[in-house]
Design an enzyme around this catalytic site. Structure first.
Site, mmCIF file in Angstrom:
data_model
loop_
_atom_site.group_PDB
_atom_site.id
_atom_site.type_symbol
_atom_site.label_atom_id
_atom_site.label_comp_id
_atom_site.label_asym_id
_atom_site.label_seq_id
_atom_site.Cartn_x
_atom_site.Cartn_y
_atom_site.Cartn_z
ATOM 1 N N GLU A 1 -1.145 22.217 16.866
ATOM 2 C CA GLU A 1 -0.240 21.128 16.458
ATOM 3 C C GLU A 1 -0.998 19.873 16.053
ATOM 4 O OE1 GLU A 1 -0.744 20.293 20.892
ATOM 5 O OE2 GLU A 1 -0.958 21.938 19.462
ATOM 6 N N HIS B 1 -5.509 23.337 20.096
ATOM 7 C CA HIS B 1 -4.214 22.736 19.784
ATOM 8 C C HIS B 1 -3.888 22.812 18.293
ATOM 9 C CE1 HIS B 1 -3.180 20.515 23.601
ATOM 10 N NE2 HIS B 1 -4.451 20.813 23.842
ATOM 11 N N CYS C 1 -2.667 25.405 25.218
ATOM 12 C CA CYS C 1 -3.444 24.706 26.239
ATOM 13 C C CYS C 1 -2.751 24.818 27.597
ATOM 14 C CB CYS C 1 -3.694 23.262 25.819
ATOM 15 S SG CYS C 1 -5.005 22.444 26.785
#
Length: 220
Positions: A195, A193, A83
Site C-alpha cells: 500500500e 507494504h 506486515c
C-alpha cells in the site's frame, strides 16, 4: 480493511485498493465487527495491533472480526495480510509458520526487492512468476520462521509467494521467505507494504499489482 486498536496503515491500504480498481467503496471494519458487510475481499493492514503485547498479532487473532474473516477465507474469499496483518493471519492459523524478531533485533525501514514465486494466488494474479517488485518494508518482528518439516511442506505445496532478493533480506527469514499463502491459495500474507508503493512519488507503483489481483483472479 479490518481495524484493531494500534492499526496505523488502514487508510493507505484503503486508498491503494481504491486507486487500483478505480472505485471508492472500501469498507473499514472494526475489530469487534462480526459482519463483513458483504465485502468481496478482506485486507488485514499493518500497524501494532494491541500494542504488540504478548506477541505480535496474538491478541488480534482472537477478535470477533477475525472469526468472521476465517469463515470468509474458508469459503474461498480473498484475504491479504500486510506486515502486522501477516502476523495476525499466522497467529489465527490461516497461514503457515510464525513471525519472530529480526535477527538484527532492530526495526528496519527501507525499500526491498521481492521476487514473485507464485503468480497463481488471489493476490498475485496480476503479476508474473519471477517478476521483481520494489516495495518498502518496516518491521521489527518480520522474520518468518518454519521448522524444516513445515518448510518442506510449504515449499512442496508451492505456498511460498514472495522471497526477498538474495542480497536484500532485511530480517533473516527462513529460506528468504517474504510472503506465503494457504493451501487454497486465497489467503496471502507478506511483510513488506504494497500500500506504500502505489504512487510514482514514492519511487514505485509495484504494490498496485497486488490490489488489482483479486479482480484479475475473478476473471480466470
Amino acid at each position: 480493511m479490518v481495524q484493531f486498536p494500534g492499526t496505523c496503515d488502514e487508510i493507505d491500504a484503503v486508498l491503494a485498493a481504491e486507486r487500483a480498481v478505480g472505485v471508492g467503496n472500501a469498507e473499514l471494519l472494526w475489530h469487534r465487527d462480526r459482519d463483513l458487510k458483504g465485502v468481496d475481499a478482506v485486507v488485514v493492514p499493518g500497524g501494532f495491533s494491541y500494542g504488540d503485547y504478548l506477541r505480535a498479532g496474538s491478541i488480534a487473532a482472537l477478535s470477533p472480526a477475525m472469526g468472521a474473516v476465517a469463515e470468509f477465507a474458508r469459503a474461498g474469499g480473498p484475504v491479504l495480510g500486510i506486515c502486522n496483518g501477516f502476523q495476525v493471519l499466522c497467529e489465527a492459523g490461516l497461514l503457515p509458520g510464525t513471525m519472530l524478531m529480526n535477527l538484527s533485533r532492530r526495526f528496519t525501514f527501507r525499500d526491498v526487492t521481492l521476487r514473485v514465486e507464485a503468480a497463481d494466488t488471489a493476490w498475485t494474479a496480476a503479476t508474473s512468476a519471477g517478476q521483481e517488485l520494489v516495495i518498502p518494508a518496516k518491521h521489527q518482528t518480520g522474520r518468518w520462521y518454519a521448522p524444516d518439516d513445515l518448510l518442506d511442506e510449504v515449499r512442496g505445496n508451492d505456498q511460498v509467494v514472495f522471497t526477498y532478493a538474495a542480497d536484500d533480506r532485511p530480517n533473516g527469514s527462513s529460506a528468504n521467505v517474504a510472503g506465503v499463502c494457504n493451501a487454497q491459495r486465497n489467503v496471502v500474507g507478506l511483510m513488506p507494504h504494497p500500500e506504500h508503493a502505489t504512487d510514482p512519488l514514492t519511487g514505485s507503483v509495484d504494490g498496485l499489482l497486488l490490489f488489482r489481483s483479486p479482480a484479475e483472479a475473478a476473471r480466470v
